[in-house]
Design an enzyme around this catalytic site. Structure first.
Site, PDB file in Angstrom:
ATOM      1  N   ASP A  34      -1.538 -38.157  -4.512  1.00 60.24           N
ATOM      2  CA  ASP A  34      -2.330 -36.935  -4.573  1.00 60.24           C
ATOM      3  C   ASP A  34      -3.470 -37.209  -5.568  1.00 60.24           C
ATOM      4  OD1 ASP A  34      -3.251 -34.497  -5.492  1.00 60.24           O
ATOM      5  OD2 ASP A  34      -1.263 -33.633  -5.799  1.00 60.24           O
TER       6      ASP A  34
ATOM      7  N   LYS B 224       7.756 -26.155  -7.390  1.00 55.66           N
ATOM      8  CA  LYS B 224       7.695 -26.553  -8.817  1.00 55.66           C
ATOM      9  C   LYS B 224       8.898 -26.076  -9.646  1.00 55.66           C
ATOM     10  CE  LYS B 224       2.693 -27.060  -8.851  1.00 55.66           C
ATOM     11  NZ  LYS B 224       2.149 -26.451  -7.653  1.00 55.66           N
TER      12      LYS B 224
ATOM     13  N   ASP C  29      -6.311 -33.694   0.087  1.00 53.60           N
ATOM     14  CA  ASP C  29      -6.509 -34.509  -1.123  1.00 53.60           C
ATOM     15  C   ASP C  29      -5.433 -35.577  -1.298  1.00 53.60           C
ATOM     16  OD1 ASP C  29      -4.541 -32.682  -1.600  1.00 53.60           O
ATOM     17  OD2 ASP C  29      -5.288 -32.030  -3.557  1.00 53.60           O
TER      18      ASP C  29
HETATM   19  P1  GTP Z   1      -7.275 -27.571  -8.234  1.00 52.34           P
HETATM   20  O1  GTP Z   1      -8.240 -26.448  -8.460  1.00 52.34           O
HETATM   21  O2  GTP Z   1      -7.580 -28.746  -9.120  1.00 52.34           O
HETATM   22  O3  GTP Z   1      -5.832 -27.147  -8.265  1.00 52.34           O
HETATM   23  O4  GTP Z   1      -7.521 -28.176  -6.752  1.00 52.34           O
HETATM   24  P2  GTP Z   1      -7.569 -27.458  -5.324  1.00 52.34           P
HETATM   25  O5  GTP Z   1      -8.425 -26.251  -5.380  1.00 52.34           O
HETATM   26  O6  GTP Z   1      -8.005 -28.501  -4.336  1.00 52.34           O
HETATM   27  O7  GTP Z   1      -6.088 -27.001  -5.049  1.00 52.34           O
HETATM   28  P3  GTP Z   1      -4.850 -27.866  -4.523  1.00 52.34           P
HETATM   29  O8  GTP Z   1      -4.907 -29.237  -5.122  1.00 52.34           O
HETATM   30  O9  GTP Z   1      -3.626 -27.094  -4.697  1.00 52.34           O
HETATM   31  O10 GTP Z   1      -5.175 -27.962  -2.960  1.00 52.34           O
HETATM   32  C1  GTP Z   1      -4.406 -28.695  -2.045  1.00 52.34           C
HETATM   33  C2  GTP Z   1      -5.242 -28.847  -0.780  1.00 52.34           C
HETATM   34  O11 GTP Z   1      -5.540 -27.567  -0.228  1.00 52.34           O
HETATM   35  C3  GTP Z   1      -6.590 -29.514  -1.027  1.00 52.34           C
HETATM   36  O12 GTP Z   1      -6.881 -30.343   0.066  1.00 52.34           O
HETATM   37  C4  GTP Z   1      -7.563 -28.347  -1.108  1.00 52.34           C
HETATM   38  O13 GTP Z   1      -8.873 -28.706  -0.664  1.00 52.34           O
HETATM   39  C5  GTP Z   1      -6.938 -27.353  -0.150  1.00 52.34           C
HETATM   40  N1  GTP Z   1      -7.189 -25.954  -0.534  1.00 52.34           N
HETATM   41  C6  GTP Z   1      -6.800 -25.328  -1.686  1.00 52.34           C
HETATM   42  N2  GTP Z   1      -7.193 -24.046  -1.658  1.00 52.34           N
HETATM   43  C7  GTP Z   1      -7.847 -23.850  -0.497  1.00 52.34           C
HETATM   44  C8  GTP Z   1      -8.497 -22.710   0.125  1.00 52.34           C
HETATM   45  O14 GTP Z   1      -8.545 -21.612  -0.425  1.00 52.34           O
HETATM   46  N3  GTP Z   1      -9.058 -22.927   1.364  1.00 52.34           N
HETATM   47  C9  GTP Z   1      -9.011 -24.122   2.009  1.00 52.34           C
HETATM   48  N4  GTP Z   1      -9.593 -24.224   3.198  1.00 52.34           N
HETATM   49  N5  GTP Z   1      -8.424 -25.199   1.463  1.00 52.34           N
HETATM   50  C10 GTP Z   1      -7.839 -25.064   0.225  1.00 52.34           C
END
Ligand code: GTP
Length: 364
Positions: free
Chosen positions: A217, A158, A107
């Site tokens: 981000d 954090k 992201d």
């Molecule tokens: P929020 O629910 O809004 O916090 O977003 P998010 O679920 O995308 O979590 P976050 O922004 O912390 O994720 C950072 C990156 O890791 C993003 O590119 C997500 O797609 C990826 N990501 C987060 N959790 C997982 C997971 O359980 N599996 C995989 N494959 N990717 C994940």
């Protein structure tokens, strides 16, 4: 080079738009974020990409298949969400043990040179090397304290602002040595930031590399709109109109703005600056859209104004409507004539809104 992209998060902070598409397929200047990332990786010399998917995995398979831009593409599907470390362990068989590889949070929008990070990683013989970006407020990020040789002595996720050891934030871009697989337990959710990096820092095996340039981000609506603005400034610069756009001569397009294919814009409308209008959208007379992202197929009726907002696919916005800063309208929602959504109002997909809302909130 090989790269694994974390693409499986639920993107809860971008609901309701993420109810109907994964975050990495959100359009930025009318192209999915992942297109921009894959283009960058191909330029950096990556030959093989593993997409670590979970939520809405079919959307990725459908769009990209097994190859793109001369790179082989593998989809590594999780049975359940594995966090930010677990998906890397889960893809061990696809990544192999021959050489260091890139791992990216999907992201992030950046113009970072990944091959430079690989070079630094190999020079130091690290187990992991993190790209670090200088930020004003590090309390929202993982923060690294470096020695003069760029070894990370402390990695804190954090920290409260006053306790942050530096303002060097984890940019979500890593080079990892195959040794990393020994540090990630299999079959459960693992946070690489909280469980793996602090341990590597204790053992002196974690390095950092700070960089300048474009980095953002898109996880929150403000970040998503900002990413769109940054790309408009750096890539689009002036304005770009797609194919078969029909526009009255009295329409004003203010730079920088992108307008997708087959868009119709009627008389005396003003679009931009910083607007991305998705394909097939129809903008009526005297419409004003600025600093906003309009997804494909949206209808915005006469004399309506959209400022600092995101409008989901095929939504219908009535006449003399005002959609203000931070509003997010779900796909297929209908906002009826004369309604004002003042600021930070989110509207769920397919919801019909007939009354104005002046305070931030969510219309389910
Ligand atoms: P929020 O629910 O809004 O916090 O977003 P998010 O679920 O995308 O979590 P976050 O922004 O912390 O994720 C950072 C990156 O890791 C993003 O590119 C997500 O797609 C990826 N990501 C987060 N959790 C997982 C997971 O359980 N599996 C995989 N494959 N990717 C994940």
């Amino acid at each position: 080079m090989k790269a694994v992209i974390l693409a499986g998060g639920f993107a809860t902070r971008l609901r309701p738009l993420s109810c109907t598409r994964p975050k990495l397929l959100f359009p930025i200047c009318n192209r999915p974020l992942l297109d921009w990332t894959l283009e960058r990786l191909a330029k950096s010399g990556v030959k093989q990409v593993v997409l670590a998917v979970n939520y809405m995995s079919e959307a990725f398979i459908q769009r990209y298949g097994n190859s793109t831009r001369g790179m082989r593409l593998f989809h590594s599907k999780e049975e359940e969400p594995l966090g930010t470390g677990g998906p890397i362990k889960n893809a061990e068989g696809l990544i192999g043990h021959e050489e260091p590889f890139l791992a990216l949070n999907g992201d992030i929008l950046t113009n970072f040179d990944h091959s430079e990070l690989m070079k630094k990683h190999i020079e130091k013989g690290a187990t992991a090397t993190i790209a670090l970006y200088r930020v004003e407020d590090p309390s929202r990020y993982g923060v690294a304290e470096l020695t003069k040789e760029n070894c990370v002595v402390r990695f804190v996720e954090k920290p409260p602002r006053k306790e942050a050891p530096s303002n060097l934030a984890n940019a979500g871009i890593y080079v990892l040595d195959p040794e990393i697989f020994d540090y990630i337990p299999s079959g459960r959710q693992v946070s690489i930031e909280r469980e793996v990096f602090p341990k590597l820092a204790d053992e002196g095996k974690l390095y950092g590399h700070d960089f300048e340039g474009l980095w953002i981000d898109i996880g929150k609506p403000e970040g998503y709109l900002k990413a769109n603005r940054l790309l408009l400034d750096t890539e689009i610069k002036k304005s770009r109109l797609g194919k078969s756009v029909r526009m009255e001569s009295t329409v004003e397009i203010k730079d920088p703005t992108v307008v997708g294919d087959n868009v119709v814009i009627e008389e005396k409308s003003k679009v931009g600056p910083y607007a991305a209008i998705g394909e097939r959208a129809i903008l009526g007379k005297g419409v004003r859209v600025q600093n906003s992202i309009v997804f494909p197929g949206v209808i915005i009726s006469d004399f309506t104004s959209v400022k600092g907002a995101i409008i989901g696919e095929d939504a219908i916005i009535g006449r003399r409507v005002k959609v203000g800063h931070g509003c997010m309208i779900g796909d297929h929602a209908v906002i009826q004539n004369n309604v004002t959504l003042a600021r930070r109002v989110t509207v769920c997909p397919s919801r019909v809104v007939s009354k104005g809302v002046l305070a931030p909130g969510c219309l389910m």
